[in-house]
Design a protein around this motif. Structure first.
Motif, PDB file in Angstrom:
ATOM      1  N   VAL A  64      25.509  47.220 -11.253  1.00 15.18           N
ATOM      2  CA  VAL A  64      26.678  46.405 -10.901  1.00 15.18           C
ATOM      3  C   VAL A  64      27.938  47.268 -10.919  1.00 15.18           C
ATOM      4  O   VAL A  64      28.788  47.170 -10.037  1.00 15.18           O
ATOM      5  CB  VAL A  64      26.820  45.191 -11.850  1.00 15.18           C
ATOM      6  CG1 VAL A  64      28.175  44.530 -11.699  1.00 15.18           C
ATOM      7  CG2 VAL A  64      25.726  44.181 -11.563  1.00 15.18           C
ATOM      8  N   SER A  65      28.026  48.138 -11.911  1.00 16.37           N
ATOM      9  CA  SER A  65      29.165  49.042 -12.026  1.00 16.37           C
ATOM     10  C   SER A  65      29.266  49.952 -10.798  1.00 16.37           C
ATOM     11  O   SER A  65      30.346  50.140 -10.233  1.00 16.37           O
ATOM     12  CB  SER A  65      29.024  49.877 -13.300  1.00 16.37           C
ATOM     13  OG  SER A  65      30.018  50.859 -13.344  1.00 16.37           O
ATOM     14  N   ASP A  68      30.421  47.904  -7.798  1.00 19.19           N
ATOM     15  CA  ASP A  68      31.856  47.609  -7.896  1.00 19.19           C
ATOM     16  C   ASP A  68      32.708  48.819  -7.517  1.00 19.19           C
ATOM     17  O   ASP A  68      33.741  48.682  -6.854  1.00 19.19           O
ATOM     18  CB  ASP A  68      32.224  47.147  -9.304  1.00 19.19           C
ATOM     19  CG  ASP A  68      31.785  45.720  -9.576  1.00 19.19           C
ATOM     20  OD1 ASP A  68      31.616  44.955  -8.595  1.00 19.19           O
ATOM     21  OD2 ASP A  68      31.611  45.365 -10.760  1.00 19.19           O
ATOM     22  N   LYS A  69      32.266  50.002  -7.925  1.00 13.04           N
ATOM     23  CA  LYS A  69      33.006  51.227  -7.588  1.00 13.04           C
ATOM     24  C   LYS A  69      33.023  51.462  -6.081  1.00 13.04           C
ATOM     25  O   LYS A  69      34.043  51.860  -5.515  1.00 13.04           O
ATOM     26  CB  LYS A  69      32.403  52.433  -8.301  1.00 13.04           C
ATOM     27  CG  LYS A  69      32.771  52.520  -9.755  1.00 13.04           C
ATOM     28  CD  LYS A  69      32.080  53.683 -10.430  1.00 13.04           C
ATOM     29  CE  LYS A  69      32.279  53.605 -11.931  1.00 13.04           C
ATOM     30  NZ  LYS A  69      31.423  54.559 -12.642  1.00 13.04           N
ATOM     31  N   LYS A  72      35.442  48.991  -4.556  1.00 14.11           N
ATOM     32  CA  LYS A  72      36.818  49.355  -4.876  1.00 14.11           C
ATOM     33  C   LYS A  72      37.318  50.469  -3.960  1.00 14.11           C
ATOM     34  O   LYS A  72      38.478  50.484  -3.559  1.00 14.11           O
ATOM     35  CB  LYS A  72      36.905  49.798  -6.338  1.00 14.11           C
ATOM     36  CG  LYS A  72      38.305  50.065  -6.820  1.00 14.11           C
ATOM     37  CD  LYS A  72      38.299  50.479  -8.281  1.00 14.11           C
ATOM     38  CE  LYS A  72      39.708  50.760  -8.752  1.00 14.11           C
ATOM     39  NZ  LYS A  72      39.733  51.258 -10.124  1.00 14.11           N
ATOM     40  N   LYS A  78      33.865  44.123  -0.004  1.00 14.43           N
ATOM     41  CA  LYS A  78      33.794  43.397  -1.280  1.00 14.43           C
ATOM     42  C   LYS A  78      32.826  42.220  -1.217  1.00 14.43           C
ATOM     43  O   LYS A  78      32.176  41.889  -2.212  1.00 14.43           O
ATOM     44  CB  LYS A  78      35.179  42.943  -1.736  1.00 14.43           C
ATOM     45  CG  LYS A  78      35.854  41.960  -0.839  1.00 14.43           C
ATOM     46  CD  LYS A  78      37.198  41.535  -1.390  1.00 14.43           C
ATOM     47  CE  LYS A  78      37.807  40.458  -0.501  1.00 14.43           C
ATOM     48  NZ  LYS A  78      39.050  39.931  -1.061  1.00 14.43           N
ATOM     49  N   ALA A  81      29.366  43.537  -1.631  1.00 15.54           N
ATOM     50  CA  ALA A  81      29.161  43.844  -3.046  1.00 15.54           C
ATOM     51  C   ALA A  81      28.803  42.576  -3.811  1.00 15.54           C
ATOM     52  O   ALA A  81      27.869  42.571  -4.622  1.00 15.54           O
ATOM     53  CB  ALA A  81      30.407  44.491  -3.625  1.00 15.54           C
ATOM     54  N   SER A  82      29.529  41.498  -3.531  1.00 18.28           N
ATOM     55  CA  SER A  82      29.259  40.219  -4.198  1.00 18.28           C
ATOM     56  C   SER A  82      27.863  39.711  -3.873  1.00 18.28           C
ATOM     57  O   SER A  82      27.146  39.226  -4.753  1.00 18.28           O
ATOM     58  CB  SER A  82      30.283  39.167  -3.783  1.00 18.28           C
ATOM     59  OG  SER A  82      31.537  39.497  -4.289  1.00 18.28           O
ATOM     60  N   LYS A  85      25.277  41.802  -5.764  1.00 22.03           N
ATOM     61  CA  LYS A  85      25.255  41.473  -7.192  1.00 22.03           C
ATOM     62  C   LYS A  85      24.587  40.118  -7.422  1.00 22.03           C
ATOM     63  O   LYS A  85      23.823  39.956  -8.378  1.00 22.03           O
ATOM     64  CB  LYS A  85      26.670  41.472  -7.765  1.00 22.03           C
ATOM     65  CG  LYS A  85      27.267  42.856  -7.859  1.00 22.03           C
ATOM     66  CD  LYS A  85      28.562  42.889  -8.637  1.00 22.03           C
ATOM     67  CE  LYS A  85      29.684  42.197  -7.920  1.00 22.03           C
ATOM     68  NZ  LYS A  85      30.980  42.335  -8.610  1.00 22.03           N
TER      69      LYS A  85
END
Length: 92
Positions: A64-65, A68-69, A72, A78, A81-82, A85
């Motif tokens: 997840v980290s 997120d990177k 970002k 984004k 990414a969601s 996840k």
């Protein structure tokens, strides 16, 4: 592309020093983004192949980290990414 007098592969002939620098910095950023994206994809694959729920729960925060990177830094969108996840959270 072709080799420019400065030794960099370019598709168009750059007329300014700043344009040449831009080409160089873009190449560097591109290779770094590519590496990070590939690393994240491999981590996702590893998480999906996890044998047990316990193992998956252990790997999940790290993956997840990484996702997120990427979001970002605008390597991935984004919303993508969601979605990633969300799908991965069902595995843990």
């Amino acid at each position: 592309g072709f080799d420019s007098p400065t030794g960099y592969k370019t598709k168009i002939m750059a007329n300014h020093k700043s344009a040449l620098k831009r080409i160089r910095s873009d190449e560097t950023k591109k290779s770094l983004n590519k590496l990070q994206h590939k690393t994240t994809r491999n981590a996702i694959k590893k998480l999906k192949e996890a044998k047990s729920k316990k193992e998956a729960a252990k790997l999940y925060p790290g993956v997840v980290s990484l996702i997120d990177k990427l979001a970002k830094k605008n390597v991935i969108h984004k919303n993508k990414a969601s979605n990633l996840k969300s799908k991965l959270s069902k595995l843990k």
